[in-house]
Design an enzyme around this catalytic site. Structure first.
Site, PDB file in Angstrom:
ATOM      1  N   GLU A 145     -14.871  45.768 109.100  1.00 53.08           N
ATOM      2  CA  GLU A 145     -16.146  45.569 109.745  1.00 53.08           C
ATOM      3  C   GLU A 145     -16.028  46.122 111.018  1.00 53.08           C
ATOM      4  O   GLU A 145     -15.162  46.379 111.814  1.00 53.08           O
ATOM      5  CB  GLU A 145     -16.120  43.900 110.297  1.00 53.08           C
ATOM      6  CG  GLU A 145     -17.101  43.590 111.149  1.00 53.08           C
ATOM      7  CD  GLU A 145     -18.742  43.819 110.827  1.00 53.08           C
ATOM      8  OE1 GLU A 145     -19.032  43.657 109.612  1.00 53.08           O
ATOM      9  OE2 GLU A 145     -19.405  44.438 111.697  1.00 53.08           O
ATOM     10  N   ASP A 189     -22.243  46.408 101.251  1.00 52.22           N
ATOM     11  CA  ASP A 189     -23.301  45.471 101.714  1.00 52.22           C
ATOM     12  C   ASP A 189     -23.857  45.637 103.045  1.00 52.22           C
ATOM     13  O   ASP A 189     -23.757  45.176 103.885  1.00 52.22           O
ATOM     14  CB  ASP A 189     -22.527  44.021 101.665  1.00 52.22           C
ATOM     15  CG  ASP A 189     -23.653  42.896 101.879  1.00 52.22           C
ATOM     16  OD1 ASP A 189     -24.696  43.073 101.266  1.00 52.22           O
ATOM     17  OD2 ASP A 189     -23.373  41.855 102.293  1.00 52.22           O
ATOM     18  N   CYS A 242     -30.129  42.825 101.742  1.00 50.13           N
ATOM     19  CA  CYS A 242     -30.863  41.726 101.644  1.00 50.13           C
ATOM     20  C   CYS A 242     -32.154  41.894 101.883  1.00 50.13           C
ATOM     21  O   CYS A 242     -32.954  41.196 102.772  1.00 50.13           O
ATOM     22  CB  CYS A 242     -30.133  40.435 102.344  1.00 50.13           C
ATOM     23  SG  CYS A 242     -29.954  40.810 103.980  1.00 50.13           S
TER      24      CYS A 242
HETATM   25  N1  SAM Z   1     -20.825  41.726 103.526  1.00 55.74           N
HETATM   26  C1  SAM Z   1     -21.024  40.529 104.414  1.00 55.74           C
HETATM   27  C2  SAM Z   1     -20.908  39.179 103.693  1.00 55.74           C
HETATM   28  O1  SAM Z   1     -21.171  38.903 102.605  1.00 55.74           O
HETATM   29  O2  SAM Z   1     -20.575  38.135 104.424  1.00 55.74           O
HETATM   30  C3  SAM Z   1     -22.371  40.586 105.214  1.00 55.74           C
HETATM   31  C4  SAM Z   1     -22.460  41.943 105.718  1.00 55.74           C
HETATM   32  S1  SAM Z   1     -23.963  42.167 106.889  1.00 55.74           S
HETATM   33  C5  SAM Z   1     -25.197  42.445 105.592  1.00 55.74           C
HETATM   34  C6  SAM Z   1     -23.711  43.729 107.047  1.00 55.74           C
HETATM   35  C7  SAM Z   1     -22.401  44.134 108.148  1.00 55.74           C
HETATM   36  O3  SAM Z   1     -22.761  45.507 108.666  1.00 55.74           O
HETATM   37  C8  SAM Z   1     -22.598  43.258 109.404  1.00 55.74           C
HETATM   38  O4  SAM Z   1     -21.321  42.647 109.504  1.00 55.74           O
HETATM   39  C9  SAM Z   1     -22.758  44.416 110.573  1.00 55.74           C
HETATM   40  O5  SAM Z   1     -21.921  44.111 111.697  1.00 55.74           O
HETATM   41  C10 SAM Z   1     -22.205  45.834 109.688  1.00 55.74           C
HETATM   42  N2  SAM Z   1     -22.705  47.054 110.385  1.00 55.74           N
HETATM   43  C11 SAM Z   1     -23.631  46.942 111.388  1.00 55.74           C
HETATM   44  N3  SAM Z   1     -24.017  48.348 111.588  1.00 55.74           N
HETATM   45  C12 SAM Z   1     -23.114  49.017 110.774  1.00 55.74           C
HETATM   46  C13 SAM Z   1     -22.677  50.475 110.608  1.00 55.74           C
HETATM   47  N4  SAM Z   1     -23.357  51.286 111.348  1.00 55.74           N
HETATM   48  N5  SAM Z   1     -21.821  50.878 109.852  1.00 55.74           N
HETATM   49  C14 SAM Z   1     -21.093  49.714 109.111  1.00 55.74           C
HETATM   50  N6  SAM Z   1     -21.311  48.526 109.000  1.00 55.74           N
HETATM   51  C15 SAM Z   1     -22.408  48.144 110.090  1.00 55.74           C
END
Ligand code: SAM
Length: 469
Positions: A145, A189, A242
């Protein structure tokens, strides 16, 4: 019934496979709430236990999530905060559509082999806990993360899940370029515009805009471009969002088709699940669309692809970095706490002892060179000159010795313990002991002649007053 969804969103979805504006608006206007959870097979091992946990949550009965082996719908949302099973890691509260990841993994990778799996955008840990449940002991899950505070939450949720074969890292996707061809499965994700959650969380609706969808699409491409080199040849990429927007779903698949050697992995089809199959114009990549007006779950898009290009294989360092060996005194202080101590390797980080499954011990030195590691295996505790001060991670893990004394509490005292109060226990146990509820460990306490010291972590304690129990 008007749904308060942005007109620009509804217009942009017209013509997409499976989109029906009328029923889509109706289901959002009705604002029904679906509650689902996934049991933790590390901790719930018998059908009797399973029934106990589910009955405690819902007297009127639960039903199975069709595409998941451990997923259940609850008829109403109970107070998870006041359920000690929740704090023991008996289950993870997860939106039902997301559990489809299990189906995609089962039909795209060989779960009997020893796998290196990366969950790139992992916080708070829904997909990671699911992935961990699917892996065997010779496999390892790297849960990453990028946002530091969210990485802490992810680590807490994986601690509760209890397994020793996970590593939590806190890195930008581009840092994984130092590990070319390393992973057998990468799950992305991706952060997205979130329209799939508008029924459940309508407060997200005002933040939505077409501009943000475009920004998300660009970011998704960047993330994928950064991480794809870390996937092995023949390795599997699972991409999900999502969001209902094509710019974050089918357009991304077309972009992947243009820029990488990937092929579609077709999953066996279940008509009765009412998932919508979407096929892209380029190389017929397939995606799975989940609409809340068609099935019991929120919006999800998922695609499963296999890498076909050779990747310059990652060079394992010639000389394996040796883990620090514990002295015989240290070993004698630690061994009574661990079930089958010889099955693990130990790593001393300042005074903290980490217990690592052999596969984690093997890859940790490699990962440490490329990544910022937030958690690896299970922290057993702090080794002093005379004793081990056990850590919460050990209490929640599966590797604790049966010799460690356990004090089992009924529900109310268990909740008091979880509030970091004195649960008023009368016991013969002296010194360190586990506090448990219905056979599941909650944390540590030190039992002294006339009081107990409650070692439940302060930052995890229940803050709400106990009511309605
Ligand atoms: N997979 C998680 C779950 O099932 O509980 C949910 C993930 S959520 C849809 C997307 C995640 O990507 C968030 O935790 C966010 O902080 C992270 N994120 C935000 N910007 C990002 C970036 N530039 N690169 C990678 N991850 C990022």
């Amino acid at each position: 019934m008007p749904s308060h969804l942005p007109t620009a969103l509804l217009t942009s979805l017209e013509g997409l496979p499976g989109f029906n504006r009328q029923t889509f608006e109706q289901v959002h206007a009705a604002a029904g709430k679906i509650t689902s959870l996934r049991l933790n097979p590390n901790k719930i091992k018998t059908t009797v236990q399973e029934e106990k946990v589910l009955t405690a949550l819902s007297a009127t009965g639960t039903s199975k999530v069709p595409w998941s082996s451990q997923g259940y719908y609850l008829p109403e949302r109970p107070s998870f905060t006041f359920d000690p099973y929740f704090h023991a890691g008996a289950y993870y509260v997860q939106e039902a559509s997301s559990m489809f990841l299990e189906y995609a993994v089962r039909h795209s990778v060989d779960l009997n082999s020893s796998l290196k799996v990366l969950d790139l955008c992992a916080a708070p840990g829904g997909k990671s806990t699911l992935l961990q449940s699917l892996l065997n002991e010779e496999s390892v899950l790297v849960s990453n993360e990028v946002i530091k505070s969210r990485a802490a939450l992810l680590a807490d949720n994986l601690t509760k899940w209890g397994a020793a074969n996970t590593i939590v890292s806190n890195n930008d996707p581009r840092d994984f370029s130092a590990l070319p061809g390393y992973f057998d499965l990468i799950v992305v994700d991706a952060p997205c515009s979130g329209s799939g959650l508008f029924r459940r969380d309508p407060e997200l609706i005002p933040e939505w805009s077409l501009d943000n969808v475009e920004l998300c699409s660009q970011r998704q491409q960047r993330i994928l471009a950064d991480v794809l080199p870390a996937l092995k040849e023949d390795g599997v990429l699972i991409y999900s969002t999502c969001s209902f927007s094509a710019a974050e779903d089918e357009v991304i698949l077309n972009w992947l088709a243009d820029h990488f050697e990937l092929e579609n992995v077709q999953l066996p089809w279940h008509e009765e699940w009412n998932i919508v199959l979407t096929e892209t114009s380029k190389r017929n990549f397939q995606g799975y669309r989940f609409y809340p007006d068609r099935l019991k779950g929120e919006g999800l898009f998922l695609a499963c692809l296999r890498k076909r290009s050779a990747e310059k294989a990652f060079k394992e360092p010639k000389q394996k970095q040796k883990q620090l060996q514990l002295s015989s005194k240290q070993t004698s202080l630690l061994s009574p706490w661990i079930n089958k101590p010889a099955a693990y390797e130990y790593f001393l980080h300042q005074e903290d002892v980490l217990v690592l499954s052999p596969v984690v011990a093997e890859i940790l030195p490699v990962l440490q060179q490329a990544l910022y590691i937030r958690k690896a295996g299970v922290k057993a505790g702090q080794l002093g000159a005379k004793e081990l001060i056990p850590d919460h991670q050990l209490a929640m893990s599966l590797l604790i010795s049966e010799q460690v004394p356990v004090v089992t509490l009924p529900k109310m005292p268990a909740l008091q313990y979880l509030r970091k109060e004195d649960p008023g226990i009368i016991t013969d146990v002296k010194g360190w002991g586990l506090v448990a509820y219905e056979g599941m460990n909650l944390g540590w306490a030190k039992f002294l002649p006339n009081r107990i010291n409650n070692y439940y972590p302060k930052e995890l304690r229940i803050l709400k007053e106990i009511t309605g129990i």
